[in-house]
Each structure stands twice: as structure tokens, then as C-alpha cells.
Design a protein around this motif. Sequence first.
Motif, PDB file in Angstrom:
ATOM      1  N   VAL A 167     -18.602 -30.121   8.784  1.00 57.26           N
ATOM      2  CA  VAL A 167     -18.256 -29.362   7.580  1.00 57.26           C
ATOM      3  C   VAL A 167     -19.478 -29.246   6.675  1.00 57.26           C
ATOM      4  CG1 VAL A 167     -16.901 -29.365   5.455  1.00 57.26           C
ATOM      5  CG2 VAL A 167     -15.798 -29.915   7.637  1.00 57.26           C
ATOM      6  N   ASP A 168     -20.182 -30.343   6.485  1.00 63.74           N
ATOM      7  CA  ASP A 168     -21.384 -30.322   5.652  1.00 63.74           C
ATOM      8  C   ASP A 168     -22.449 -29.388   6.226  1.00 63.74           C
ATOM      9  OD1 ASP A 168     -20.263 -32.111   3.905  1.00 63.74           O
ATOM     10  OD2 ASP A 168     -21.222 -33.881   4.767  1.00 63.74           O
ATOM     11  N   TYR A 170     -21.934 -26.595   8.194  1.00 62.47           N
ATOM     12  CA  TYR A 170     -21.605 -25.178   8.273  1.00 62.47           C
ATOM     13  C   TYR A 170     -20.943 -24.599   7.017  1.00 62.47           C
ATOM     14  CZ  TYR A 170     -22.688 -25.397  13.241  1.00 62.47           C
ATOM     15  OH  TYR A 170     -23.335 -25.550  14.443  1.00 62.47           O
ATOM     16  N   HIS A 171     -20.432 -25.451   6.142  1.00 63.74           N
ATOM     17  CA  HIS A 171     -19.751 -24.935   4.954  1.00 63.74           C
ATOM     18  C   HIS A 171     -20.738 -24.259   4.009  1.00 63.74           C
ATOM     19  CE1 HIS A 171     -17.128 -24.509   1.577  1.00 63.74           C
ATOM     20  NE2 HIS A 171     -17.822 -25.354   0.832  1.00 63.74           N
ATOM     21  N   ASP A 172     -20.389 -23.059   3.570  1.00 59.23           N
ATOM     22  CA  ASP A 172     -21.213 -22.312   2.624  1.00 59.23           C
ATOM     23  C   ASP A 172     -20.425 -22.148   1.334  1.00 59.23           C
ATOM     24  OD1 ASP A 172     -22.927 -20.715   1.242  1.00 59.23           O
ATOM     25  OD2 ASP A 172     -22.672 -18.932   2.497  1.00 59.23           O
ATOM     26  N   GLY A 173     -20.745 -22.945   0.361  1.00 57.14           N
ATOM     27  CA  GLY A 173     -20.065 -22.838  -0.922  1.00 57.14           C
ATOM     28  C   GLY A 173     -20.913 -22.153  -1.955  1.00 57.14           C
ATOM     29  N   THR A 177     -20.354 -16.965  -0.335  1.00 56.80           N
ATOM     30  CA  THR A 177     -18.949 -17.014  -0.729  1.00 56.80           C
ATOM     31  C   THR A 177     -18.732 -16.300  -2.056  1.00 56.80           C
ATOM     32  OG1 THR A 177     -18.704 -19.134   0.408  1.00 56.80           O
ATOM     33  CG2 THR A 177     -17.015 -18.552  -1.201  1.00 56.80           C
ATOM     34  N   LYS A 184     -13.215 -17.972   3.851  1.00 55.27           N
ATOM     35  CA  LYS A 184     -12.756 -19.358   3.866  1.00 55.27           C
ATOM     36  C   LYS A 184     -11.793 -19.571   5.030  1.00 55.27           C
ATOM     37  CE  LYS A 184     -11.756 -21.273  -0.071  1.00 55.27           C
ATOM     38  NZ  LYS A 184     -11.044 -21.607  -1.338  1.00 55.27           N
TER      39      LYS A 184
END
Length: 216
Positions: A167-168, A170-173, A177, A184
Motif C-alpha cells: 500500500v505504501d 503504490y498508494h497515491d494520495g 488523486t 480509489k
Amino acid sequence: MLDIEVIEDPAAAEASLDPIRTRILQELVEPATATQLAAKVGLPRQKVNYHLKALERHGLVELVEERRKGNVTERVVRATAASYLISPVALASVAPDPRRFSDRFSAFWLLALASRTVQEMGKLISGAALAKKKLASFAIDGEITFRSAAERAAFAEELGVAVTRLVDKYHDGGSATAAGGGRKHRLVVVLHPALKTPPQTDTSTEKPADKDQSND
């Protein structure tokens, strides 16, 4: 015809739970007329027509074609899906809400997450069908046998660490976004005991009765 249709309307859910209508939906995986259905389910055609109208009214049965036979027009219908699943939306006032609490080791929270998954996937499938687009989803299903509770706990801990790491990564916050370029996705990982399969009785070793026995 959908593979699975998620029923959200309480009235449609109630209609689908009637035993006779459940049987009719099962038979209507293949298109049929009321006369053909009557022969399969062993009911008068008038009664079958009554149930068909109710199912069609709730969007569970659809018209395929109409056939003209003399002065009579036969309606060929089929179920809208091969299988049905009732969404928690149908019981909205008492449906479990995973936001009420969060406990990774709670079986009830797992059920609440599963309930939310059914609810959200039902809406997504309907939306994708209307838009004629393919829905992006991914699932893994398997079984693992642990030698001890300690190993099960260790596996759960390592799995949590691995998922967090992914998650760390690939997550794009950030900007994508905020600009509407990212989509999401919901991620749910579950682990629970498998149901025990009842042992089957083997009758092949039973000795046949002695046909030559005689009374003393």
C-alpha cells in the motif's frame, strides 16, 4: 443475462425468497414460456403466470421474445441473472456498518466488511453494466493449514506487514488523486477457518445379507 445480480430493493428481495419463485428463477436460466414452466414446476399455467408477473414487476425476469401461435401470443421470458444475491441495502436499517468499530481479530467486523463488499460491488456491477464497461476487480481464494495457533498469528502478522508495504509503495494520495487522475480502490484481506466437511459414510464395505439363511 448477468452471472450474478445483487438485489437491493426490499420488495424484490421478498419476492425472490418465495420458494416457488426461487424455483421459477432457477428454471429460467434458459428462456421458457409459462406453459413450459408449468410442466417443469408442476403447477397450473395460471399460477405460474401470476408468479412470473410478480418477478417481472420487480425486475427479476425479462421478456426475450413474443411468439404468435394462431390467436394466442406466447411470451418467452428468462431470469435476468444466473444467480442472485441479496444486498445488505435491502435491510439498510439493520445492516452491519464496519465504521462502527474496527477490530482486525473480530469475526463480526469481518462480516461487516463482507456485507459492505456485497453492497458496493452490487452498485459497481450495475453501474458498469449501464455504462457497458468492464469492471476492474481482483480476488484471491485459497486455503492454508496451520500447524498451530502461533503459526497462524505469525502468518497474519507477516501478511499485514506485506500488505502495508505494498500500500505504501503504490498508494497515491497526492497530485494525481487531487487532479482526478487516480481512482480509489477498496482493499479487503480476510482470513478465517474453513468450514468442516461432514465425513461421508462409506457403505461399500458393508456385508450383504445372507439370502440362504433359514429359520430354525
